[in-house]
Design an enzyme around this catalytic site. Structure first.
Site, PDB file in Angstrom:
ATOM      1  N   ASN A   9       0.872  -1.182   0.000  1.00  0.00           N
ATOM      2  CA  ASN A   9       0.000   0.000   0.000  1.00  0.00           C
ATOM      3  C   ASN A   9       0.904   1.226   0.000  1.00  0.00           C
ATOM      4  O   ASN A   9       1.516   1.551   1.011  1.00  0.00           O
ATOM      5  CB  ASN A   9      -0.881  -0.049   1.262  1.00  0.00           C
ATOM      6  N   TRP A  10       0.996   1.856  -1.166  1.00  0.00           N
ATOM      7  CA  TRP A  10       1.937   2.988  -1.292  1.00  0.00           C
ATOM      8  C   TRP A  10       1.417   4.268  -0.642  1.00  0.00           C
ATOM      9  O   TRP A  10       2.134   5.254  -0.538  1.00  0.00           O
ATOM     10  CB  TRP A  10       2.232   3.267  -2.776  1.00  0.00           C
ATOM     11  N   LYS A  11       0.141   4.274  -0.265  1.00  0.00           N
ATOM     12  CA  LYS A  11      -0.479   5.472   0.329  1.00  0.00           C
ATOM     13  C   LYS A  11      -0.244   6.682  -0.590  1.00  0.00           C
ATOM     14  O   LYS A  11      -0.231   6.530  -1.801  1.00  0.00           O
ATOM     15  CB  LYS A  11       0.037   5.691   1.751  1.00  0.00           C
ATOM     16  N   HIS A  95      -9.503   1.143   4.713  1.00  0.00           N
ATOM     17  CA  HIS A  95      -8.242   1.303   5.433  1.00  0.00           C
ATOM     18  C   HIS A  95      -8.463   2.234   6.629  1.00  0.00           C
ATOM     19  O   HIS A  95      -9.252   3.178   6.553  1.00  0.00           O
ATOM     20  CB  HIS A  95      -7.170   1.881   4.493  1.00  0.00           C
ATOM     21  N   GLU A  97      -6.830   4.604   7.794  1.00  0.00           N
ATOM     22  CA  GLU A  97      -6.616   6.040   7.532  1.00  0.00           C
ATOM     23  C   GLU A  97      -7.850   6.654   6.895  1.00  0.00           C
ATOM     24  O   GLU A  97      -8.163   7.820   7.128  1.00  0.00           O
ATOM     25  CB  GLU A  97      -5.361   6.231   6.662  1.00  0.00           C
ATOM     26  N   GLU A 167      -5.528  -5.121  10.529  1.00  0.00           N
ATOM     27  CA  GLU A 167      -4.530  -4.066  10.709  1.00  0.00           C
ATOM     28  C   GLU A 167      -4.802  -3.313  12.007  1.00  0.00           C
ATOM     29  O   GLU A 167      -5.599  -2.371  12.017  1.00  0.00           O
ATOM     30  CB  GLU A 167      -4.600  -3.079   9.536  1.00  0.00           C
ATOM     31  N   GLY A 173       2.399   2.216  10.700  1.00  0.00           N
ATOM     32  CA  GLY A 173       3.339   3.335  10.556  1.00  0.00           C
ATOM     33  C   GLY A 173       4.079   3.690  11.832  1.00  0.00           C
ATOM     34  O   GLY A 173       4.729   4.720  11.921  1.00  0.00           O
ATOM     35  N   SER A 213       3.368  -2.246  10.263  1.00  0.00           N
ATOM     36  CA  SER A 213       4.823  -2.324  10.478  1.00  0.00           C
ATOM     37  C   SER A 213       5.440  -3.664  10.080  1.00  0.00           C
ATOM     38  O   SER A 213       6.334  -4.175  10.755  1.00  0.00           O
ATOM     39  CB  SER A 213       5.169  -1.971  11.930  1.00  0.00           C
ATOM     40  N   GLY A 234       2.847  -1.209   4.265  1.00  0.00           N
ATOM     41  CA  GLY A 234       2.848   0.216   3.948  1.00  0.00           C
ATOM     42  C   GLY A 234       4.260   0.703   3.691  1.00  0.00           C
ATOM     43  O   GLY A 234       4.816   0.513   2.603  1.00  0.00           O
TER      44      GLY A 234
HETATM   45  P1  PGA Z   1       2.805   0.229   7.629  1.00  0.00           P
HETATM   46  O1  PGA Z   1       1.338   0.437   7.014  1.00  0.00           O
HETATM   47  O2  PGA Z   1       3.345  -1.062   7.054  1.00  0.00           O
HETATM   48  O3  PGA Z   1       3.583   1.434   7.206  1.00  0.00           O
HETATM   49  O4  PGA Z   1       2.638   0.125   9.115  1.00  0.00           O
HETATM   50  C1  PGA Z   1       0.463  -0.640   6.814  1.00  0.00           C
HETATM   51  C2  PGA Z   1      -0.811  -0.153   6.198  1.00  0.00           C
HETATM   52  O5  PGA Z   1      -1.261   0.960   6.519  1.00  0.00           O
HETATM   53  O6  PGA Z   1      -1.435  -0.855   5.375  1.00  0.00           O
END
Ligand code: PGA
Length: 255
Positions: A9-11, A95, A97, A167, A173, A213, A234
């Site tokens: 997931n490149w966000k 997600h 976020e 998640e 993150g 993470s 991520g």
């Molecule tokens: P992260 O994000 O690996 O940077 O913790 C995971 C995600 O949000 O899918």
């Protein structure tokens, strides 16, 4: 046997040039990997270009969100028809976020899921608790809520096409992943919920990823858990070295 799925997931990262460089390098690094699904989910602006760049490769492309209408006056939104049109195979839905910053609810997640399924996109639906919810003992209650309401009225046939990503929000993150035991406990709980909502065969077939993470250092132990069928990655999916290493290590874990 559930097929392992590793998705990046490149966000909101990567310009077109940066994205092209990354997928060209990934293609080169990962062409020998077989028997697992490798997915990258770049921002919308890159999707069509990268779908072309990944054609005939073993890397599939996904979006990070979708709207539930096929077309219309919905400024700023992107429809499942449009995603399908440019070669998208997967779409992340719900997600944390999006739940946290953009008002995503179980109801909108449910609408988006149905729209994605209608157009043969594979949804990766995200569920998971915040730190305060975990600390107040509400983890399972949150999972009940996300799964039961997010998957409302999804049929026996459609549920098999969905990937669930557990998640925990506190692990996203932060560099602080859930321990393999915490991931296993929550993911077994989700699978048992599916047993109640559907049946044993379905519960044993649906793939459940862990996200939060994930890095080369923890992927093997996470993947070794019986109910962890892959990872949603991520930060570590933004660098060729770390993402390629995660994919390779995940492919080595025999299920
Ligand atoms: P992260 O994000 O690996 O940077 O913790 C995971 C995600 O949000 O899918």
């Amino acid at each position: 046997m559930r097929k392992t799925i590793i998705a990046g997931n490149w966000k909101m990262y990567k310009t077109l040039r940066e994205g092209q460089e990354l997928v060209i390098a990934l293609r080169r690094e990962l062409y020998q990997i077989e028997d697992i699904d490798i997915v990258v989910c770049p921002p919308y602006t890159l999707l069509a270009y990268l779908a072309d760049a990944l054609e005939t490769s073993n890397i599939l492309i996904g979006a990070q969100d979708v709207y539930w209408q096929d077309e219309g006056a919905f400024t700023g939104e992107v429809s499942p028809v449009m995603l399908k049109d440019i070669g998208c195979k997967f779409v992340i839905i719900g997600h944390s976020e999006r739940r946290q910053y953009f008002g995503e609810t179980n109801e909108s997640v449910n609408n988006k899921l149905k729209a994605a399924l209608r157009h043969n996109l594979t949804p990766i639906v995200c569920v998971g608790e915040t730190l305060s919810q975990r600390e107040s003992g509400k983890t399972f209650k949150v999972l009940d809520d996300h799964i039961e309401n997010g998957l409302k009225d999804i049929t026996d046939i459609d549920i098999l096409k969905i990937v669930i990503a557990y998640e925990p929000v506190w692990a996203i993150g932060t560099g602080k992943n859930a321990t393999p035991q915490q991931a296993q406990e929550a993911q077994k709980y989700i699978r048992d919920l599916l047993r109640k909502m559907y049946n044993n065969d379905i519960a044993d077939t649906v793939r459940i990823q862990y996200g939060g993470s994930v890095k080369p250092e923890n992927i093997t132990e996470l993947m070794s858990q019986p109910d962890v069928d892959g990872a949603l990655v991520g930060g570590a999916s933004l660098q060729i070295e770390t993402f390629a290493e995660i994919v390779k290590k995940a492919a080595e874990v025999k299920k």
